[in-house]
Write a protein that holds these residues in place. Structure first.
Motif, PDB file in Angstrom:
ATOM      1  N   ASN A   1      19.962  28.034  36.147  1.00  0.00           N
ATOM      2  CA  ASN A   1      19.615  27.259  36.955  1.00  0.00           C
ATOM      3  C   ASN A   1      19.680  25.785  36.584  1.00  0.00           C
ATOM      4  O   ASN A   1      19.642  24.807  37.240  1.00  0.00           O
ATOM      5  CB  ASN A   1      18.206  27.588  37.236  1.00  0.00           C
ATOM      6  N   ALA A   2      19.614  25.499  35.263  1.00  0.00           N
ATOM      7  CA  ALA A   2      19.839  24.020  34.525  1.00  0.00           C
ATOM      8  C   ALA A   2      21.020  23.421  35.096  1.00  0.00           C
ATOM      9  O   ALA A   2      21.223  22.162  35.122  1.00  0.00           O
ATOM     10  CB  ALA A   2      19.566  24.058  33.191  1.00  0.00           C
ATOM     11  N   LYS A   3      22.045  24.417  35.000  1.00  0.00           N
ATOM     12  CA  LYS A   3      23.632  23.878  35.393  1.00  0.00           C
ATOM     13  C   LYS A   3      23.973  24.373  36.763  1.00  0.00           C
ATOM     14  O   LYS A   3      24.977  23.939  37.220  1.00  0.00           O
ATOM     15  CB  LYS A   3      24.509  24.700  34.419  1.00  0.00           C
ATOM     16  N   ASN A   4      23.096  24.944  37.617  1.00  0.00           N
ATOM     17  CA  ASN A   4      23.227  25.131  38.988  1.00  0.00           C
ATOM     18  C   ASN A   4      24.639  26.090  39.129  1.00  0.00           C
ATOM     19  O   ASN A   4      25.260  25.822  39.741  1.00  0.00           O
ATOM     20  CB  ASN A   4      23.439  23.725  39.711  1.00  0.00           C
ATOM     21  N   THR A   5      24.594  27.032  38.204  1.00  0.00           N
ATOM     22  CA  THR A   5      25.941  27.845  38.286  1.00  0.00           C
ATOM     23  C   THR A   5      25.425  29.167  38.142  1.00  0.00           C
ATOM     24  O   THR A   5      24.641  29.686  37.561  1.00  0.00           O
ATOM     25  CB  THR A   5      26.455  27.446  37.055  1.00  0.00           C
ATOM     26  N   VAL A   6      26.299  30.054  38.851  1.00  0.00           N
ATOM     27  CA  VAL A   6      26.161  31.491  38.938  1.00  0.00           C
ATOM     28  C   VAL A   6      27.469  31.974  38.515  1.00  0.00           C
ATOM     29  O   VAL A   6      28.427  31.779  38.472  1.00  0.00           O
ATOM     30  CB  VAL A   6      25.899  32.072  40.346  1.00  0.00           C
ATOM     31  N   TYR A   7      27.271  33.192  37.588  1.00  0.00           N
ATOM     32  CA  TYR A   7      28.428  33.511  36.918  1.00  0.00           C
ATOM     33  C   TYR A   7      28.583  35.265  37.185  1.00  0.00           C
ATOM     34  O   TYR A   7      27.600  36.011  37.632  1.00  0.00           O
ATOM     35  CB  TYR A   7      28.281  33.575  35.272  1.00  0.00           C
ATOM     36  N   LEU A   8      29.677  35.781  37.363  1.00  0.00           N
ATOM     37  CA  LEU A   8      29.983  37.113  37.336  1.00  0.00           C
ATOM     38  C   LEU A   8      30.974  37.703  36.249  1.00  0.00           C
ATOM     39  O   LEU A   8      32.192  37.297  36.362  1.00  0.00           O
ATOM     40  CB  LEU A   8      30.515  37.464  38.649  1.00  0.00           C
ATOM     41  N   GLN A   9      30.464  38.314  35.334  1.00  0.00           N
ATOM     42  CA  GLN A   9      31.157  38.944  34.212  1.00  0.00           C
ATOM     43  C   GLN A   9      31.832  40.368  34.928  1.00  0.00           C
ATOM     44  O   GLN A   9      31.036  41.189  35.156  1.00  0.00           O
ATOM     45  CB  GLN A   9      30.544  39.050  33.034  1.00  0.00           C
ATOM     46  N   MET A  10      33.085  40.395  34.945  1.00  0.00           N
ATOM     47  CA  MET A  10      33.870  41.732  35.524  1.00  0.00           C
ATOM     48  C   MET A  10      34.554  42.349  34.381  1.00  0.00           C
ATOM     49  O   MET A  10      35.508  41.755  33.611  1.00  0.00           O
ATOM     50  CB  MET A  10      34.560  41.500  36.778  1.00  0.00           C
ATOM     51  N   ASN A  11      34.246  43.526  33.911  1.00  0.00           N
ATOM     52  CA  ASN A  11      34.622  44.390  32.829  1.00  0.00           C
ATOM     53  C   ASN A  11      35.218  45.454  33.678  1.00  0.00           C
ATOM     54  O   ASN A  11      34.885  46.179  34.608  1.00  0.00           O
ATOM     55  CB  ASN A  11      33.858  44.652  31.797  1.00  0.00           C
ATOM     56  N   SER A  12      36.244  46.309  32.724  1.00  0.00           N
ATOM     57  CA  SER A  12      36.780  47.308  33.417  1.00  0.00           C
ATOM     58  C   SER A  12      37.249  47.397  34.851  1.00  0.00           C
ATOM     59  O   SER A  12      37.195  48.218  35.535  1.00  0.00           O
ATOM     60  CB  SER A  12      35.816  48.669  33.232  1.00  0.00           C
ATOM     61  N   LEU A  13      38.185  46.480  35.033  1.00  0.00           N
ATOM     62  CA  LEU A  13      38.412  46.110  36.276  1.00  0.00           C
ATOM     63  C   LEU A  13      39.417  47.233  36.876  1.00  0.00           C
ATOM     64  O   LEU A  13      40.197  47.897  36.184  1.00  0.00           O
ATOM     65  CB  LEU A  13      39.107  44.708  36.540  1.00  0.00           C
ATOM     66  N   LYS A  14      39.367  47.464  37.958  1.00  0.00           N
ATOM     67  CA  LYS A  14      39.986  48.439  38.839  1.00  0.00           C
ATOM     68  C   LYS A  14      40.847  47.976  39.900  1.00  0.00           C
ATOM     69  O   LYS A  14      40.455  46.632  40.509  1.00  0.00           O
ATOM     70  CB  LYS A  14      39.241  49.534  39.364  1.00  0.00           C
ATOM     71  N   ALA A  15      41.884  48.402  40.519  1.00  0.00           N
ATOM     72  CA  ALA A  15      42.848  47.936  41.215  1.00  0.00           C
ATOM     73  C   ALA A  15      41.841  47.547  42.835  1.00  0.00           C
ATOM     74  O   ALA A  15      42.158  46.681  43.534  1.00  0.00           O
ATOM     75  CB  ALA A  15      43.988  48.864  41.758  1.00  0.00           C
ATOM     76  N   GLU A  16      40.928  48.273  43.227  1.00  0.00           N
ATOM     77  CA  GLU A  16      40.027  48.361  44.210  1.00  0.00           C
ATOM     78  C   GLU A  16      39.181  47.115  43.951  1.00  0.00           C
ATOM     79  O   GLU A  16      38.345  46.862  45.102  1.00  0.00           O
ATOM     80  CB  GLU A  16      39.280  49.461  44.560  1.00  0.00           C
ATOM     81  N   ASP A  17      39.197  46.499  42.850  1.00  0.00           N
ATOM     82  CA  ASP A  17      38.235  45.307  42.742  1.00  0.00           C
ATOM     83  C   ASP A  17      39.096  43.982  43.174  1.00  0.00           C
ATOM     84  O   ASP A  17      38.488  42.807  43.262  1.00  0.00           O
ATOM     85  CB  ASP A  17      38.018  44.871  41.352  1.00  0.00           C
ATOM     86  N   THR A  18      40.247  44.277  43.780  1.00  0.00           N
ATOM     87  CA  THR A  18      41.135  43.012  44.097  1.00  0.00           C
ATOM     88  C   THR A  18      40.589  42.468  45.480  1.00  0.00           C
ATOM     89  O   THR A  18      40.052  43.142  46.142  1.00  0.00           O
ATOM     90  CB  THR A  18      42.495  43.621  44.478  1.00  0.00           C
ATOM     91  N   GLY A  19      40.508  41.144  45.378  1.00  0.00           N
ATOM     92  CA  GLY A  19      39.858  40.581  46.456  1.00  0.00           C
ATOM     93  C   GLY A  19      39.576  38.997  46.369  1.00  0.00           C
ATOM     94  O   GLY A  19      39.960  38.499  45.348  1.00  0.00           O
ATOM     95  N   VAL A  20      39.102  38.322  47.359  1.00  0.00           N
ATOM     96  CA  VAL A  20      38.797  37.084  47.074  1.00  0.00           C
ATOM     97  C   VAL A  20      37.027  37.171  46.917  1.00  0.00           C
ATOM     98  O   VAL A  20      36.410  37.649  47.578  1.00  0.00           O
ATOM     99  CB  VAL A  20      39.160  36.101  48.246  1.00  0.00           C
ATOM    100  N   TYR A  21      36.587  36.454  45.781  1.00  0.00           N
ATOM    101  CA  TYR A  21      35.229  36.542  45.400  1.00  0.00           C
ATOM    102  C   TYR A  21      34.667  35.177  45.872  1.00  0.00           C
ATOM    103  O   TYR A  21      35.219  34.026  45.664  1.00  0.00           O
ATOM    104  CB  TYR A  21      35.170  36.771  43.944  1.00  0.00           C
ATOM    105  N   TYR A  22      33.465  35.298  46.530  1.00  0.00           N
ATOM    106  CA  TYR A  22      32.514  34.250  47.021  1.00  0.00           C
ATOM    107  C   TYR A  22      31.012  34.328  46.341  1.00  0.00           C
ATOM    108  O   TYR A  22      30.851  35.372  46.126  1.00  0.00           O
ATOM    109  CB  TYR A  22      32.473  34.031  48.343  1.00  0.00           C
ATOM    110  N   CYS A  23      30.620  33.097  46.240  1.00  0.00           N
ATOM    111  CA  CYS A  23      29.193  33.111  45.894  1.00  0.00           C
ATOM    112  C   CYS A  23      28.527  32.351  47.034  1.00  0.00           C
ATOM    113  O   CYS A  23      29.263  31.762  47.829  1.00  0.00           O
ATOM    114  CB  CYS A  23      28.910  32.453  44.606  1.00  0.00           C
ATOM    115  N   ASN A  24      27.194  32.960  47.252  1.00  0.00           N
ATOM    116  CA  ASN A  24      26.376  32.059  48.265  1.00  0.00           C
ATOM    117  C   ASN A  24      24.978  32.611  47.933  1.00  0.00           C
ATOM    118  O   ASN A  24      24.678  33.287  47.173  1.00  0.00           O
ATOM    119  CB  ASN A  24      26.825  32.475  49.637  1.00  0.00           C
ATOM    120  N   VAL A  25      24.228  32.670  49.008  1.00  0.00           N
ATOM    121  CA  VAL A  25      23.004  32.817  48.842  1.00  0.00           C
ATOM    122  C   VAL A  25      22.684  34.194  49.390  1.00  0.00           C
ATOM    123  O   VAL A  25      23.445  34.693  50.012  1.00  0.00           O
ATOM    124  CB  VAL A  25      22.117  32.028  49.520  1.00  0.00           C
TER     125      VAL A  25
END
Length: 115
Positions: free
Chosen positions: A73-97
């Motif tokens: 919250n101090a940096k106004n940033t949200v993260y997503l750590q993605m491990n063990s990625l699969k082909a089905e994880d392919t796509g455009v990733y967005y953040c929002n509320v």
């Protein structure tokens, strides 16, 4: 209006990792839930993970145990750590509320997983 800028996507081999970042132009500290969404080719946008203002995460079944959402919250940033990625994880990733009217959607960040 808060603007959201996603980054960190790329091309990765299956079982690889990526860390996505979402920088907000305004404060997110008072926002109850921030979330990551993704849209695969030809499919509707879907919720991937959400995190409460107190840091409690929730995940879609498809990513449980592989993805970790966090927020600074101090940096106004949200993260997503993605491990063990699969082909089905392919796509455009967005953040929002989550659970409230969305901010204008950013351009997203493309994640492509090669099997």
């Amino acid at each position: 209006q808060v603007q959201l800028v996603e980054s960190g996507g790329g091309l990765v081999q299956a079982r690889g990792s990526l860390r996505l970042s979402c920088a907000a132009s305004g404060s997110i500290a008072s926002i109850n839930y921030m979330a990551w969404y993704r849209q695969a080719p030809g499919k509707q946008r879907e919720l991937v993970a959400a995190i409460s203002s107190s840091g409690i995460p929730n995940y879609a079944d498809s990513v449980k145990g592989r993805f970790t959402i966090s927020r600074d919250n101090a940096k106004n940033t949200v993260y997503l750590q993605m491990n063990s990625l699969k082909a089905e994880d392919t796509g455009v990733y967005y953040c929002n509320v989550f659970l409230r009217a969305p901010f204008p959607w950013g351009q997203g960040t493309q994640v492509t997983v090669q099997s």
